[in-house]
Design an enzyme around this catalytic site. Structure first.
Site, PDB file in Angstrom:
ATOM      1  CG  HIS A   1      -0.852   1.038   7.338  1.00  0.00           C
ATOM      2  ND1 HIS A   1       0.100   0.613   8.246  1.00  0.00           N
ATOM      3  CD2 HIS A   1      -0.203   1.879   6.482  1.00  0.00           C
ATOM      4  CE1 HIS A   1       1.254   1.202   7.942  1.00  0.00           C
ATOM      5  NE2 HIS A   1       1.105   1.954   6.878  1.00  0.00           N
ATOM      6  CD  GLU A   2      -1.274   2.302   2.744  1.00  0.00           C
ATOM      7  OE1 GLU A   2      -0.897   3.477   2.588  1.00  0.00           O
ATOM      8  OE2 GLU A   2      -0.495   1.387   3.085  1.00  0.00           O
TER       9      GLU A   2
ATOM     10  CD  GLN B   1       3.134   5.797   2.769  1.00  0.00           C
ATOM     11  OE1 GLN B   1       2.205   5.242   2.212  1.00  0.00           O
ATOM     12  NE2 GLN B   1       4.134   5.132   3.334  1.00  0.00           N
TER      13      GLN B   1
ATOM     14  N   GLY C   1       0.838  -1.193   0.000  1.00  0.00           N
ATOM     15  CA  GLY C   1       0.000   0.000   0.000  1.00  0.00           C
ATOM     16  C   GLY C   1       0.873   1.242   0.000  1.00  0.00           C
TER      17      GLY C   1
ATOM     18  CG  HIS D   1      -0.048   6.600   5.465  1.00  0.00           C
ATOM     19  ND1 HIS D   1       1.077   7.100   6.082  1.00  0.00           N
ATOM     20  CD2 HIS D   1       0.188   5.282   5.261  1.00  0.00           C
ATOM     21  CE1 HIS D   1       1.970   6.110   6.235  1.00  0.00           C
ATOM     22  NE2 HIS D   1       1.449   4.992   5.758  1.00  0.00           N
TER      23      HIS D   1
ATOM     24  CB  CYS E   1       4.881   2.072   7.465  1.00  0.00           C
ATOM     25  SG  CYS E   1       4.381   3.550   6.584  1.00  0.00           S
ATOM     26  CG  LEU E   2       6.520   1.076   1.460  1.00  0.00           C
ATOM     27  CD1 LEU E   2       5.916   1.414   0.099  1.00  0.00           C
ATOM     28  CD2 LEU E   2       7.680   0.098   1.315  1.00  0.00           C
TER      29      LEU E   2
HETATM   30 NI    NI Z   1       2.371   3.114   5.738  1.00  0.00          NI
END
Ligand code: NI
Length: 171
Positions: free
Chosen positions: A136-137, A51, A46, A140, A94-95
């Protein structure tokens, strides 16, 4: 099409709530395509627009297994319209928090309403990994990272390590 660079915490842009997409135009579609490419390149399951430094309520996801064909999802102006009472705990990464993981408690199932890339209104009922990924997304888009669901002690430890790693990579 280019792979975008992914912001890592601590970065103030990751903490800002994103604004709704007013019109799904070519610019938004180009962003979505670049986000998909960036997510697959990372690789991740995701990626939300904040991000990559864009404050719009857009995210992409694909939770298909490696041996399955890709199944990209594009969610524009998403909203969670139902959450199960049942909660589950699972490890998240998470990235934007590379190499850090934490156990996060979330509703086991959700229904998410959103626009797809054609602008059609859609609903996804999700359980398991997809439910976790969507929540989670969605976080963000509200400036929330998974570490914000952990204890302050654990959160600060991860942020200190990331800040230190960043200083060392600059040195
Ligand atoms: Ni994330």
């Amino acid at each position: 099409m280019a792979v975008l660079s992914i912001l890592t915490a601590p970065d103030a842009r990751l903490k800002e709530p994103a604004r709704p997409v007013e019109r799904i135009d070519e610019r938004v579609l180009a962003l979505v395509d670049a986000m998909l490419e960036t997510m697959y390149d990372a690789p991740g399951i995701g990626l939300a627009a904040p991000q990559v430094g864009v404050g719009l309520r857009v995210f992409v996801a694909d939770v298909s297994a490696k041996e399955e064909p890709p199944s990209p999802l594009v969610l524009i102006n998403p909203a969670i319209v139902w959450r199960s009472e049942e909660l589950v705990v699972a490890e998240e990464g998470c990235l934007s928090l590379p190499e850090h993981y934490g156990e996060v408690t979330r509703p086991a199932e959700v229904v998410m309403r959103h626009r797809d890339r054609e602008g059609s209104l859609r609903e996804i009922r999700a359980a398991g990994l997809l439910a976790r990924c969507l929540q989670h997304e969605q976080d963000h888009l509200d400036g929330i990272l998974f570490i914000d669901h952990l204890s302050m002690l654990r959160r600060n430890m991860i942020l200190r390590k990331l800040a230190k790693a960043r200083r060392q990579s600059r040195a």
